[in-house]
Scaffold this motif. Structure first.
Motif, mmCIF file in Angstrom:
data_model
loop_
_atom_site.group_PDB
_atom_site.id
_atom_site.type_symbol
_atom_site.label_atom_id
_atom_site.label_comp_id
_atom_site.label_asym_id
_atom_site.label_seq_id
_atom_site.Cartn_x
_atom_site.Cartn_y
_atom_site.Cartn_z
ATOM 1 N N TYR A 184 -8.418 -81.843 -15.176
ATOM 2 C CA TYR A 184 -7.161 -81.127 -15.341
ATOM 3 C C TYR A 184 -7.157 -80.420 -16.694
ATOM 4 N N PRO A 185 -7.732 -79.227 -16.758
ATOM 5 C CA PRO A 185 -7.750 -78.529 -18.040
ATOM 6 C C PRO A 185 -6.334 -78.287 -18.551
ATOM 7 N N ASP A 186 -6.158 -78.501 -19.833
ATOM 8 C CA ASP A 186 -4.880 -78.284 -20.505
ATOM 9 C C ASP A 186 -5.216 -77.626 -21.832
ATOM 10 N N GLY A 187 -4.844 -76.377 -21.961
ATOM 11 C CA GLY A 187 -5.233 -75.671 -23.172
ATOM 12 C C GLY A 187 -4.183 -74.719 -23.682
ATOM 13 N N GLU A 188 -4.458 -74.254 -24.882
ATOM 14 C CA GLU A 188 -3.665 -73.202 -25.491
ATOM 15 C C GLU A 188 -4.620 -72.060 -25.789
ATOM 16 N N LEU A 189 -4.289 -70.885 -25.262
ATOM 17 C CA LEU A 189 -5.123 -69.716 -25.486
ATOM 18 C C LEU A 189 -4.870 -69.146 -26.882
ATOM 19 N N THR A 190 -5.789 -68.359 -27.364
ATOM 20 C CA THR A 190 -5.626 -67.746 -28.682
ATOM 21 C C THR A 190 -4.446 -66.784 -28.708
ATOM 22 N N THR A 191 -3.972 -66.368 -27.546
ATOM 23 C CA THR A 191 -2.787 -65.502 -27.447
ATOM 24 C C THR A 191 -1.495 -66.289 -27.599
ATOM 25 N N GLY A 192 -1.599 -67.622 -27.579
ATOM 26 C CA GLY A 192 -0.413 -68.471 -27.628
ATOM 27 C C GLY A 192 0.028 -68.946 -26.256
ATOM 28 N N ALA A 193 -0.518 -68.357 -25.198
ATOM 29 C CA ALA A 193 -0.175 -68.778 -23.834
ATOM 30 C C ALA A 193 -0.811 -70.122 -23.525
ATOM 31 N N GLY A 194 -0.194 -70.848 -22.621
ATOM 32 C CA GLY A 194 -0.740 -72.115 -22.181
ATOM 33 C C GLY A 194 -1.600 -71.917 -20.946
ATOM 34 N N TYR A 195 -2.497 -72.847 -20.722
ATOM 35 C CA TYR A 195 -3.321 -72.836 -19.517
ATOM 36 C C TYR A 195 -3.437 -74.262 -19.002
ATOM 37 N N ARG A 196 -3.073 -74.442 -17.743
ATOM 38 C CA ARG A 196 -3.237 -75.729 -17.054
ATOM 39 C C ARG A 196 -3.747 -75.451 -15.657
ATOM 40 N N ASN A 197 -4.565 -76.358 -15.167
ATOM 41 C CA ASN A 197 -5.092 -76.188 -13.829
ATOM 42 C C ASN A 197 -5.543 -77.536 -13.294
ATOM 43 N N GLN A 198 -5.992 -77.531 -12.052
ATOM 44 C CA GLN A 198 -6.603 -78.691 -11.407
ATOM 45 C C GLN A 198 -7.947 -78.226 -10.873
ATOM 46 N N ASN A 199 -8.980 -78.987 -11.153
ATOM 47 C CA ASN A 199 -10.322 -78.630 -10.697
ATOM 48 C C ASN A 199 -10.954 -79.830 -10.018
ATOM 49 N N VAL A 200 -11.799 -79.537 -9.055
ATOM 50 C CA VAL A 200 -12.639 -80.555 -8.446
ATOM 51 C C VAL A 200 -14.017 -79.929 -8.287
ATOM 52 N N GLY A 201 -15.035 -80.736 -8.510
ATOM 53 C CA GLY A 201 -16.382 -80.202 -8.392
ATOM 54 C C GLY A 201 -17.398 -81.291 -8.116
ATOM 55 N N VAL A 202 -18.507 -80.857 -7.571
ATOM 56 C CA VAL A 202 -19.643 -81.743 -7.370
ATOM 57 C C VAL A 202 -20.729 -81.315 -8.338
ATOM 58 N N PHE A 203 -21.095 -82.235 -9.226
ATOM 59 C CA PHE A 203 -22.182 -82.020 -10.179
ATOM 60 C C PHE A 203 -23.440 -82.651 -9.605
ATOM 61 N N GLU A 204 -24.543 -81.911 -9.670
ATOM 62 C CA GLU A 204 -25.835 -82.420 -9.213
ATOM 63 C C GLU A 204 -26.773 -82.434 -10.413
ATOM 64 N N PHE A 205 -27.609 -83.470 -10.486
ATOM 65 C CA PHE A 205 -28.476 -83.691 -11.641
ATOM 66 C C PHE A 205 -29.937 -83.666 -11.236
ATOM 67 N N ASP A 206 -30.784 -83.228 -12.178
ATOM 68 C CA ASP A 206 -32.229 -83.268 -11.924
ATOM 69 C C ASP A 206 -32.785 -84.622 -12.352
ATOM 70 N N ALA A 207 -34.083 -84.800 -12.215
ATOM 71 C CA ALA A 207 -34.733 -86.083 -12.515
ATOM 72 C C ALA A 207 -34.617 -86.465 -13.987
#
Length: 146
Positions: free
Chosen positions: A100-123
């Motif tokens: 759940y990214p929660d940030g403040e942009l350099t413009t002063g605006a806020g940013y929030r979101n919801q993300n889901v992902g599958v990470f795959e790894f090498d050996a």
């Protein structure tokens, strides 16, 4: 390798990959892209199937991933990932993540979101692929400063 040894090896691989993702989110929160990019394999891929036009659907190679994230990070004054959930999968080389990214942009605006992902790894335990899903609305809707 016996069944018990393989199970232990798979469990250690899962633990290593979760630790890599804990570092991933910590370094991204610190906006330390030079250390963060070292978690990625040279021939990595990021796929964002439902990305808005401003975000590439496919980024290939560590140099391209670094360039894209460096440009994105430059727009943040602050970034955090509260309540991140990391769920190792049956395949020890994959981890499902919800963040759940929660940030403040350099413009002063806020940013929030919801993300889901599958990470795959090498050996070697490097991230070789990320398939990421997120709500594109916060990236396409003009935000007001918080």
């Amino acid at each position: 390798m016996g069944q018990e040894s393989r199970h232990l090896s798979d469990e250690l691989t899962r633990q290593q990959n979760v630790a890599t993702l804990e570092a991933y989110f910590r370094l991204l929160s610190d906006l330390d892209l030079d250390a963060w990019i070292e978690l990625w394999a040279e021939r990595c891929v990021i796929e964002a199937p439902y990305a808005p036009p401003s975000i590439p659907e496919l980024i290939s190679g560590r140099a391209a991933v670094y360039e894209f994230y460096r440009e994105q990070a430059a727009g943040y004054a602050r970034l955090s990932f509260p309540n991140t959930v990391l769920q190792p999968m049956a395949d020890p080389g994959r981890v499902l993540a919800r963040w759940y990214p929660d940030g403040e942009l350099t413009t002063g605006a806020g940013y929030r979101n919801q993300n889901v992902g599958v990470f795959e790894f090498d050996a070697e335990g490097k991230i070789k692929r990320l398939t990421e899903y997120f709500d594109p609305a916060p990236l396409t809707t003009p935000a007001n400063p918080s």
